[in-house]
Design a protein around this motif. Structure first.
Motif, mmCIF file in Angstrom:
data_model
loop_
_atom_site.group_PDB
_atom_site.id
_atom_site.type_symbol
_atom_site.label_atom_id
_atom_site.label_comp_id
_atom_site.label_asym_id
_atom_site.label_seq_id
_atom_site.Cartn_x
_atom_site.Cartn_y
_atom_site.Cartn_z
ATOM 1 N N ALA A 42 0.805 -1.213 0.000
ATOM 2 C CA ALA A 42 0.000 0.000 0.000
ATOM 3 C C ALA A 42 0.845 1.273 0.000
ATOM 4 C CB ALA A 42 -0.917 0.015 1.217
ATOM 5 N N GLY A 43 2.124 1.144 0.179
ATOM 6 C CA GLY A 43 2.998 2.317 0.252
ATOM 7 C C GLY A 43 3.471 2.782 -1.112
ATOM 8 N N PRO A 44 4.329 3.790 -1.116
ATOM 9 C CA PRO A 44 4.853 4.314 -2.383
ATOM 10 C C PRO A 44 5.785 3.319 -3.069
ATOM 11 C CG PRO A 44 5.929 5.368 -0.526
ATOM 12 C CD PRO A 44 4.834 4.505 0.043
ATOM 13 N N VAL A 45 5.900 3.464 -4.373
ATOM 14 C CA VAL A 45 6.766 2.613 -5.179
ATOM 15 C C VAL A 45 7.727 3.517 -5.950
ATOM 16 C CG1 VAL A 45 6.856 0.949 -7.083
ATOM 17 C CG2 VAL A 45 4.982 0.846 -5.417
ATOM 18 N N LEU A 46 9.015 3.213 -5.859
ATOM 19 C CA LEU A 46 10.003 3.911 -6.677
ATOM 20 C C LEU A 46 10.057 3.210 -8.023
ATOM 21 C CD1 LEU A 46 12.887 4.216 -4.059
ATOM 22 C CD2 LEU A 46 11.281 5.989 -4.748
ATOM 23 N N LEU A 47 10.033 3.972 -9.102
ATOM 24 C CA LEU A 47 10.042 3.400 -10.450
ATOM 25 C C LEU A 47 11.341 3.738 -11.163
ATOM 26 C CD1 LEU A 47 6.421 4.335 -11.546
ATOM 27 C CD2 LEU A 47 7.221 2.151 -10.645
ATOM 28 N N PHE A 48 11.885 2.754 -11.873
ATOM 29 C CA PHE A 48 13.128 2.919 -12.618
ATOM 30 C C PHE A 48 12.975 2.351 -14.017
ATOM 31 C CE2 PHE A 48 14.119 2.487 -8.143
ATOM 32 C CZ PHE A 48 14.982 3.548 -7.926
ATOM 33 N N THR A 49 13.657 2.953 -14.970
ATOM 34 C CA THR A 49 13.730 2.374 -16.309
ATOM 35 C C THR A 49 14.741 1.234 -16.266
ATOM 36 O OG1 THR A 49 15.535 3.785 -17.041
ATOM 37 C CG2 THR A 49 13.283 4.627 -17.377
ATOM 38 N N GLU A 50 14.764 0.408 -17.278
ATOM 39 C CA GLU A 50 15.750 -0.674 -17.343
ATOM 40 C C GLU A 50 17.166 -0.107 -17.313
ATOM 41 O OE1 GLU A 50 14.984 -3.270 -20.643
ATOM 42 O OE2 GLU A 50 12.943 -3.671 -19.974
ATOM 43 N N ARG A 51 17.396 0.970 -18.030
ATOM 44 C CA ARG A 51 18.730 1.574 -18.087
ATOM 45 C C ARG A 51 19.168 2.076 -16.708
ATOM 46 N NH1 ARG A 51 20.693 6.262 -22.300
ATOM 47 N NH2 ARG A 51 22.852 6.249 -21.651
ATOM 48 N N GLU A 52 18.259 2.722 -15.983
ATOM 49 C CA GLU A 52 18.573 3.198 -14.637
ATOM 50 C C GLU A 52 18.882 2.035 -13.702
ATOM 51 O OE1 GLU A 52 15.741 7.187 -14.601
ATOM 52 O OE2 GLU A 52 14.876 5.236 -14.063
ATOM 53 N N TRP A 53 18.113 0.958 -13.803
ATOM 54 C CA TRP A 53 18.301 -0.205 -12.935
ATOM 55 C C TRP A 53 19.643 -0.877 -13.214
ATOM 56 C CZ3 TRP A 53 16.385 -1.408 -8.542
ATOM 57 C CH2 TRP A 53 16.501 -2.708 -8.035
ATOM 58 N N VAL A 54 19.997 -1.031 -14.481
ATOM 59 C CA VAL A 54 21.281 -1.642 -14.839
ATOM 60 C C VAL A 54 22.437 -0.801 -14.290
ATOM 61 C CG1 VAL A 54 22.804 -2.173 -16.789
ATOM 62 C CG2 VAL A 54 20.419 -2.908 -16.827
ATOM 63 N N ALA A 55 22.322 0.520 -14.394
ATOM 64 C CA ALA A 55 23.365 1.410 -13.870
ATOM 65 C C ALA A 55 23.469 1.284 -12.353
ATOM 66 C CB ALA A 55 23.085 2.858 -14.267
ATOM 67 N N PHE A 56 22.329 1.203 -11.667
ATOM 68 C CA PHE A 56 22.346 1.044 -10.216
ATOM 69 C C PHE A 56 22.999 -0.276 -9.818
ATOM 70 C CE2 PHE A 56 20.328 -0.887 -6.495
ATOM 71 C CZ PHE A 56 20.788 -0.015 -5.523
ATOM 72 N N LEU A 57 22.598 -1.364 -10.458
ATOM 73 C CA LEU A 57 23.173 -2.668 -10.124
ATOM 74 C C LEU A 57 24.676 -2.701 -10.370
ATOM 75 C CD1 LEU A 57 20.507 -5.218 -11.402
ATOM 76 C CD2 LEU A 57 20.943 -4.439 -9.063
ATOM 77 N N ALA A 58 25.130 -2.103 -11.440
ATOM 78 C CA ALA A 58 26.569 -2.067 -11.726
ATOM 79 C C ALA A 58 27.302 -1.313 -10.612
ATOM 80 C CB ALA A 58 26.831 -1.407 -13.079
ATOM 81 N N GLY A 59 26.754 -0.192 -10.177
ATOM 82 C CA GLY A 59 27.366 0.557 -9.092
ATOM 83 C C GLY A 59 27.373 -0.229 -7.790
ATOM 84 N N ALA A 60 26.284 -0.929 -7.504
ATOM 85 C CA ALA A 60 26.207 -1.731 -6.286
ATOM 86 C C ALA A 60 27.230 -2.863 -6.311
ATOM 87 C CB ALA A 60 24.799 -2.292 -6.113
#
Length: 72
Positions: A42-60
């Motif tokens: 029921a709470g908020p959801v953060l939304l990411f594009t595929e490109r943003e998600w791939v960049a985040f995972l690479a940084g992590a």
């Protein structure tokens, strides 16, 4: 982007999640959603594009978001 694109998506929680600090991730229609499990959907959801998600995972994976890196 609209959260509506995640309707019917399967939400997944990490098997290494513990009590009180868990997030869930879902993918549908080219959008990745991240939400807090405590809100029971029921709470908020953060939304990411595929490109943003791939960049985040690479940084992590490279340790860019380790707490010691964020603090300094």
């Amino acid at each position: 982007m609209s959260e509506d694109r995640l309707i019917g998506a399967r939400w997944r929680k990490s098997s290494s999640s513990g009590d009180g600090g868990c997030v869930e991730v879902a993918y549908a229609d080219g959008v990745i959603g991240v939400r807090d499990t405590k809100a029971n959907g029921a709470g908020p959801v953060l939304l990411f594009t595929e490109r943003e998600w791939v960049a985040f995972l690479a940084g992590a994976q490279q340790g860019e978001f380790e707490l010691k890196s964020l603090a300094g």
